[in-house]
Design a protein around this motif. Structure first.
Motif, PDB file in Angstrom:
ATOM      1  N   THR A 164      20.610  87.389  34.779  1.00 29.66           N
ATOM      2  CA  THR A 164      20.875  86.349  35.781  1.00 29.66           C
ATOM      3  C   THR A 164      21.863  86.896  36.813  1.00 29.66           C
ATOM      4  N   ILE A 165      22.885  87.559  36.300  1.00 29.04           N
ATOM      5  CA  ILE A 165      23.917  88.111  37.192  1.00 29.04           C
ATOM      6  C   ILE A 165      23.343  89.269  38.006  1.00 29.04           C
ATOM      7  N   GLU A 166      22.493  90.077  37.373  1.00 30.60           N
ATOM      8  CA  GLU A 166      21.887  91.210  38.091  1.00 30.60           C
ATOM      9  C   GLU A 166      21.009  90.735  39.235  1.00 30.60           C
ATOM     10  N   MET A 167      20.215  89.676  38.974  1.00 31.34           N
ATOM     11  CA  MET A 167      19.325  89.173  40.031  1.00 31.34           C
ATOM     12  C   MET A 167      20.145  88.604  41.178  1.00 31.34           C
ATOM     13  N   ALA A 168      21.242  87.923  40.842  1.00 34.56           N
ATOM     14  CA  ALA A 168      22.100  87.369  41.892  1.00 34.56           C
ATOM     15  C   ALA A 168      22.706  88.513  42.715  1.00 34.56           C
ATOM     16  N   ALA A 169      23.096  89.590  42.032  1.00 36.16           N
ATOM     17  CA  ALA A 169      23.691  90.733  42.734  1.00 36.16           C
ATOM     18  C   ALA A 169      22.648  91.378  43.653  1.00 36.16           C
ATOM     19  N   LYS A 170      21.405  91.487  43.159  1.00 35.77           N
ATOM     20  CA  LYS A 170      20.332  92.067  43.979  1.00 35.77           C
ATOM     21  C   LYS A 170      20.118  91.233  45.245  1.00 35.77           C
ATOM     22  N   SER A 171      20.119  89.901  45.083  1.00 36.01           N
ATOM     23  CA  SER A 171      19.908  89.018  46.248  1.00 36.01           C
ATOM     24  C   SER A 171      21.030  89.208  47.249  1.00 36.01           C
ATOM     25  N   ARG A 172      22.259  89.264  46.723  1.00 34.48           N
ATOM     26  CA  ARG A 172      23.427  89.436  47.600  1.00 34.48           C
ATOM     27  C   ARG A 172      23.306  90.745  48.386  1.00 34.48           C
ATOM     28  N   HIS A 173      22.883  91.795  47.678  1.00 36.36           N
ATOM     29  CA  HIS A 173      22.748  93.119  48.291  1.00 36.36           C
ATOM     30  C   HIS A 173      21.723  93.074  49.440  1.00 36.36           C
ATOM     31  N   LEU A 174      20.554  92.449  49.170  1.00 33.84           N
ATOM     32  CA  LEU A 174      19.520  92.353  50.207  1.00 33.84           C
ATOM     33  C   LEU A 174      20.014  91.508  51.385  1.00 33.84           C
ATOM     34  N   LYS A 175      20.727  90.439  51.066  1.00 38.41           N
ATOM     35  CA  LYS A 175      21.256  89.554  52.109  1.00 38.41           C
ATOM     36  C   LYS A 175      22.238  90.316  53.006  1.00 38.41           C
ATOM     37  N   ASN A 176      23.110  91.092  52.342  1.00 38.19           N
ATOM     38  CA  ASN A 176      24.074  91.878  53.124  1.00 38.19           C
ATOM     39  C   ASN A 176      23.386  92.887  54.029  1.00 38.19           C
ATOM     40  N   LYS A 177      22.169  93.299  53.635  1.00 31.96           N
ATOM     41  CA  LYS A 177      21.432  94.248  54.476  1.00 31.96           C
ATOM     42  C   LYS A 177      20.671  93.524  55.589  1.00 31.96           C
ATOM     43  N   GLY A 178      20.804  92.204  55.622  1.00 32.07           N
ATOM     44  CA  GLY A 178      20.220  91.445  56.734  1.00 32.07           C
ATOM     45  C   GLY A 178      18.927  90.708  56.405  1.00 32.07           C
ATOM     46  N   TYR A 179      18.448  90.801  55.154  1.00 31.97           N
ATOM     47  CA  TYR A 179      17.198  90.103  54.802  1.00 31.97           C
ATOM     48  C   TYR A 179      17.472  88.612  54.579  1.00 31.97           C
ATOM     49  N   ASP A 180      16.471  87.791  54.873  1.00 35.00           N
ATOM     50  CA  ASP A 180      16.617  86.341  54.754  1.00 35.00           C
ATOM     51  C   ASP A 180      16.298  85.910  53.306  1.00 35.00           C
ATOM     52  N   VAL A 181      17.256  86.177  52.421  1.00 35.21           N
ATOM     53  CA  VAL A 181      17.018  85.933  50.987  1.00 35.21           C
ATOM     54  C   VAL A 181      17.363  84.491  50.622  1.00 35.21           C
ATOM     55  N   ILE A 182      16.497  83.873  49.806  1.00 30.99           N
ATOM     56  CA  ILE A 182      16.845  82.567  49.229  1.00 30.99           C
ATOM     57  C   ILE A 182      17.026  82.788  47.735  1.00 30.99           C
ATOM     58  N   ASN A 183      18.228  82.506  47.280  1.00 36.79           N
ATOM     59  CA  ASN A 183      18.571  82.834  45.902  1.00 36.79           C
ATOM     60  C   ASN A 183      18.258  81.669  44.964  1.00 36.79           C
ATOM     61  N   LEU A 184      17.140  81.766  44.274  1.00 39.38           N
ATOM     62  CA  LEU A 184      16.811  80.750  43.263  1.00 39.38           C
ATOM     63  C   LEU A 184      16.937  81.367  41.872  1.00 39.38           C
ATOM     64  N   SER A 185      17.781  82.409  41.795  1.00 35.36           N
ATOM     65  CA  SER A 185      17.940  83.072  40.491  1.00 35.36           C
ATOM     66  C   SER A 185      19.118  82.481  39.724  1.00 35.36           C
ATOM     67  N   ILE A 186      20.300  82.555  40.288  1.00 31.84           N
ATOM     68  CA  ILE A 186      21.462  82.167  39.490  1.00 31.84           C
ATOM     69  C   ILE A 186      21.604  80.637  39.415  1.00 31.84           C
ATOM     70  N   GLY A 187      22.107  80.177  38.279  1.00 36.14           N
ATOM     71  CA  GLY A 187      22.321  78.745  38.091  1.00 36.14           C
ATOM     72  C   GLY A 187      23.704  78.377  38.568  1.00 36.14           C
ATOM     73  N   GLU A 188      23.794  78.130  39.871  1.00 38.59           N
ATOM     74  CA  GLU A 188      25.120  77.874  40.436  1.00 38.59           C
ATOM     75  C   GLU A 188      25.002  76.793  41.505  1.00 38.59           C
ATOM     76  N   PRO A 189      25.619  75.613  41.276  1.00 37.71           N
ATOM     77  CA  PRO A 189      25.515  74.543  42.270  1.00 37.71           C
ATOM     78  C   PRO A 189      26.009  75.017  43.633  1.00 37.71           C
ATOM     79  N   ASP A 190      25.327  74.579  44.693  1.00 38.66           N
ATOM     80  CA  ASP A 190      25.738  74.994  46.045  1.00 38.66           C
ATOM     81  C   ASP A 190      26.791  74.061  46.637  1.00 38.66           C
ATOM     82  N   PHE A 191      27.222  73.030  45.879  1.00 36.71           N
ATOM     83  CA  PHE A 191      28.241  72.101  46.367  1.00 36.71           C
ATOM     84  C   PHE A 191      29.628  72.743  46.292  1.00 36.71           C
ATOM     85  N   SER A 192      30.572  72.147  47.032  1.00 32.86           N
ATOM     86  CA  SER A 192      31.987  72.457  46.794  1.00 32.86           C
ATOM     87  C   SER A 192      32.467  71.471  45.744  1.00 32.86           C
ATOM     88  N   PRO A 193      33.509  71.801  44.995  1.00 34.08           N
ATOM     89  CA  PRO A 193      34.023  70.818  44.030  1.00 34.08           C
ATOM     90  C   PRO A 193      34.505  69.568  44.777  1.00 34.08           C
TER      91      PRO A 193
END
Ligand code: PMP
Ligand code: GLU
Length: 397
Positions: free
Chosen positions: A17-46
């Protein structure tokens, strides 16, 4: 160099799960339009009131130092009240240990209970880290497989058949990551009827998705059955329900002898968890669950949206998840088929191909013990979900 690592380290794998999230982050940083549906992490602020409690704690200038290993006393009292209010479980503060995320709570419990070659029952599909942590303790995972037709739930016969004199622990996750299944009271009581016959078998009940359930008003806790109370460690945390993954607060309620051991181990490993996060946790746990209802309602809307959009994709077989924020479609109908020039052999390949071609990240079922599936997290905004499933539809249909 690798073979100079301990067997323990060589024996476990990276968290997928963490590896897939890291891969998405890496692609995003390279400018790709990644949508991360891998990690289980709410997108809200507390929620604001929790953030304000943290700010107040900093301004009070009193909470900068080591806390008691198992957590501030007033936090442990708040946890006891929460367990009584929401779960009908009576714990004393001496039975509570607060840790650096539920992950640390789990490893504390496993290190407290397991010896080399003990058996640990894990229903599959399971959350990635259970299996790896059991292996880290040099114990044996004993997998009970469940089926999509049975909503991925174990039945009492399967459970009883898997218990032997070597069984030390069962790890139970309700609501379940990755399947979204939720056991109702009746189903749980049939399992409790088996477990109470084996008082030496301990039960780790991971209830971190407790508030995120859609068809049952409140999720039943195993420890609320008095017959097995002495066998159960109830695990919860703030990561999911309060959208506080980075704050790293997990906690257990357990028989005192288990809590004492977790306290001892944690005292050697991390001393205590972050003091300011603990002050914020008091505000979170003392508040009514109604104050986070808006997030749960939003997850429900997203779940319904995902179900609608999944219907438009050929080759996915899925059931309706009742809790958490994952959907776990069966994707084995793609195996052996040529998809845009590549013959799909397993879930890893499908997940990879989807990422490379659509920039949608998912996690392959193999990470959760069943290669015929794919896990898709819907803890993302509705607009991202719509965009992601539109891309998936165009690619897979
Ligand atoms: N249990 C389950 C079922 C999970 O999905 C997770 C993922 N975060 C955890 C435990 C660990 O949570 P934490 O962030 O509190 O370590
Ligand atoms: N539990 C979440 C997941 O399954 C977060 C990542 C992790 O801790 O595994 O995606």
């Amino acid at each position: 160099m690798k073979n100079r690592l301990s067997h323990r380290s060589q024996n476990i794998s990276y968290s997928q799960t963490i590896e897939m999230a890291a891969k998405s982050r890496h692609l995003k940083n390279k400018g790709y339009d990644v949508i991360n549906l891998s990690i289980g992490e709410p997108d809200f602020s507390p929620p604001k009131f929790i953030l304000n409690a943290a700010k107040k704690a900093i301004d009070e200038n009193m909470f900068h130092h080591y806390t008691p290993v198992s957590g501030y006393m007033d936090l442990k009292e708040a946890i006891c009240k929460k367990f009584y209010r929401d779960n009908k479980i009576e714990y004393k503060p001496s039975q509570i240990v607060v840790s650096t995320g539920a992950k640390q709570s789990i490893i504390n419990v496993l290190l407290s209970l397991l010896n080399k070659n003990d058996d640990v029952i894990i229903p599959s599909p399971y959350w990635v880290s259970y299996l790896q942590m059991v292996k880290l303790c040099e114990s044996n995972p004993v997998i009970i497989s469940t089926k999509i037709d049975n909503n991925f739930k174990i039945d009492p016969k399967q459970l009883e058949k898997s218990i032997t004199s070597k069984t030390r622990l069962i790890i139970f996750n309700n609501p379940c990551n990755p399947t979204g299944s939720v056991y109702n009271y009746q189903e749980l009581s049939t399992l409790v009827n088996v477990l109470k016959k084996y008082p030496k078998v301990m039960i780790l009940s991971d209830e971190i998705y407790e508030y995120i359930s859609y068809s049952i008003n409140s999720v039943t806790s195993i420890a609320s059955f008095s017959d097995v109370y002495d066998q159960v460690i109830t695990l919860n945390g703030l990561s999911k329900s309060f959208a506080m993954t980075g704050w790293r607060i997990g906690y257990i309620g357990a028989p005192e002898w288990v809590a004492k051991s977790c306290d001892k181990i944690q005292g050697q490993m991390t001393s205590c968890t972050n003091s300011i996060a603990q002050r914020a946790a008091i505000a979170a746990l003392e508040s009514s669950p109604d104050r986070i209802k808006y997030m749960i309602n939003s997850f429900r809307k997203r779940r319904d949206l995902v179900l609608n959009m999944m219907n438009e994709i050929n080759g996915f077989q899925f059931n309706i998840p009742d809790g958490a924020f994952y959907i776990f479609p069966k994707i084995s109908s793609f195996f052996g088929k040529n998809l845009h020039g590549k013959v799909i052999k397993n879930s890893d390949q499908l997940s990879e191909l989807i990422l490379d071609n659509t920039y949608i990240s998912t996690v392959s079922g193999s990470a959760f013990g069943n290669d015929e599936y794919l896990r898709i997290s819907y803890a993302s905004s509705e607009s991202k979900i719509i965009e992601a499933f539109t891309r998936l539809k165009h690619f897979l249909n």
